[in-house]
Design an enzyme around this catalytic site. Sequence first.
Site, PDB file in Angstrom:
ATOM      1  N   CYS A   1      35.161  38.944  47.923  1.00 46.20           N
ATOM      2  CA  CYS A   1      35.458  38.078  46.937  1.00 46.20           C
ATOM      3  C   CYS A   1      35.230  38.427  45.714  1.00 46.20           C
ATOM      4  O   CYS A   1      34.283  39.092  45.282  1.00 46.20           O
ATOM      5  CB  CYS A   1      34.369  36.612  46.971  1.00 46.20           C
ATOM      6  SG  CYS A   1      34.556  35.827  45.863  1.00 46.20           S
TER       7      CYS A   1
ATOM      8  N   HIS B   1      45.844  37.060  52.357  1.00 44.13           N
ATOM      9  CA  HIS B   1      46.702  35.974  51.647  1.00 44.13           C
ATOM     10  C   HIS B   1      48.149  35.854  51.959  1.00 44.13           C
ATOM     11  O   HIS B   1      48.758  37.015  52.100  1.00 44.13           O
ATOM     12  CB  HIS B   1      46.343  36.266  50.230  1.00 44.13           C
ATOM     13  CG  HIS B   1      45.102  36.488  49.438  1.00 44.13           C
ATOM     14  ND1 HIS B   1      44.628  35.301  48.780  1.00 44.13           N
ATOM     15  CD2 HIS B   1      44.011  37.183  49.578  1.00 44.13           C
ATOM     16  CE1 HIS B   1      43.202  35.502  48.668  1.00 44.13           C
ATOM     17  NE2 HIS B   1      42.964  36.488  49.071  1.00 44.13           N
TER      18      HIS B   1
ATOM     19  N   GLU C   1      41.471  28.226  49.484  1.00 47.29           N
ATOM     20  CA  GLU C   1      40.754  29.522  50.152  1.00 47.29           C
ATOM     21  C   GLU C   1      40.198  29.115  51.561  1.00 47.29           C
ATOM     22  O   GLU C   1      39.837  27.901  51.797  1.00 47.29           O
ATOM     23  CB  GLU C   1      39.577  29.587  49.234  1.00 47.29           C
ATOM     24  CG  GLU C   1      39.653  30.337  47.799  1.00 47.29           C
ATOM     25  CD  GLU C   1      38.841  31.021  47.259  1.00 47.29           C
ATOM     26  OE1 GLU C   1      37.941  31.646  47.911  1.00 47.29           O
ATOM     27  OE2 GLU C   1      38.482  30.649  45.947  1.00 47.29           O
TER      28      GLU C   1
ATOM     29  N   CYS D   1      40.410  32.279  42.239  1.00 43.71           N
ATOM     30  CA  CYS D   1      40.183  33.209  43.355  1.00 43.71           C
ATOM     31  C   CYS D   1      40.639  34.505  43.105  1.00 43.71           C
ATOM     32  O   CYS D   1      41.738  34.824  42.714  1.00 43.71           O
ATOM     33  CB  CYS D   1      40.870  32.519  44.557  1.00 43.71           C
ATOM     34  SG  CYS D   1      41.097  33.710  45.853  1.00 43.71           S
TER      35      CYS D   1
ATOM     36  N   GLY E   1      42.931  36.290  45.345  1.00 44.05           N
ATOM     37  CA  GLY E   1      44.093  35.596  45.367  1.00 44.05           C
ATOM     38  C   GLY E   1      44.906  35.893  44.192  1.00 44.05           C
ATOM     39  O   GLY E   1      46.040  36.100  44.292  1.00 44.05           O
TER      40      GLY E   1
END
Length: 274
Positions: free
Chosen positions: A72, A159, A208, A217, A220
């Site tokens: 993350c 992703h 997510e 994100c 992302g």
Amino acid sequence: MRYFKMNGCGNDFVIIDARDKGALPLSAAQARAIADRKTGVGCDQVVAIERSIRGDAFMRIWNHDGGEVSACGNATRCVGWILMDETGRDISKIETGAGLLHAARRGSDLIEVDMGSPLLRWEEIPIARAMDTVKLDYRVALDGVTLEGPGAVNMGNPHAVFFVDDIDAIPIAAIGPRVETDPFFPEAVNAGFAQVLAPDRIRLRVWERGAGLTKACGTGACAAVVAAHRQGRAGRKAEVIVDGGALTIEWREGDDRVLMTGPVELENKGDITP
């Protein structure tokens, strides 16, 4: 145990310092209870800071649904800030399930993280069958909206980034869950929806996996710049505008590393007994 409630561009975390325990073996139910915004502390992800022999600390992450994930980006920036605030240094090294990440202070509350090199082969995403990941042979249609040809990138988590003309016209809350759980993505996927405003400016929203639609994100945003550049839509460095603010992402050509820079905010501190 001490916890920090922090956010990076609105993507918020309950970060529990478990270093004196060595590790924090939360169950999925415990993580969900902490993340619950009505009965718990409330957050997108629960994070534990644990002991590490490879870095300054090990970072463990649970999504809002209790599932554990490897990476993350925004949480890494927040944990980096905590470690640097403790030591007075301007750098920190954080071990994660996706490898060692390096964080650096770029301002009082501005943190840069070297997210490493993107994984781009189909089996590294992963997707269900062999194909070019620059533009996947994949389509989703719902409520009169059809999206196809997303770019696929793994930034420690998978992703799929769809490029759209008008991000506000996309029913993300409906399409996102369908993409996330599609068997085309065997380990589920984060569904990104990106509108390229200029070669160095991208508007992004991400559904997510395990968390839903968040204000930001980090991985992302990294994936969006990588995917946009691979499709010839943007350069290697861009400002990525998310619901909670903006991140600067650079995919360096020389060493293939992705750098993410953005703000962090400490909301409050407290004590918790999971």
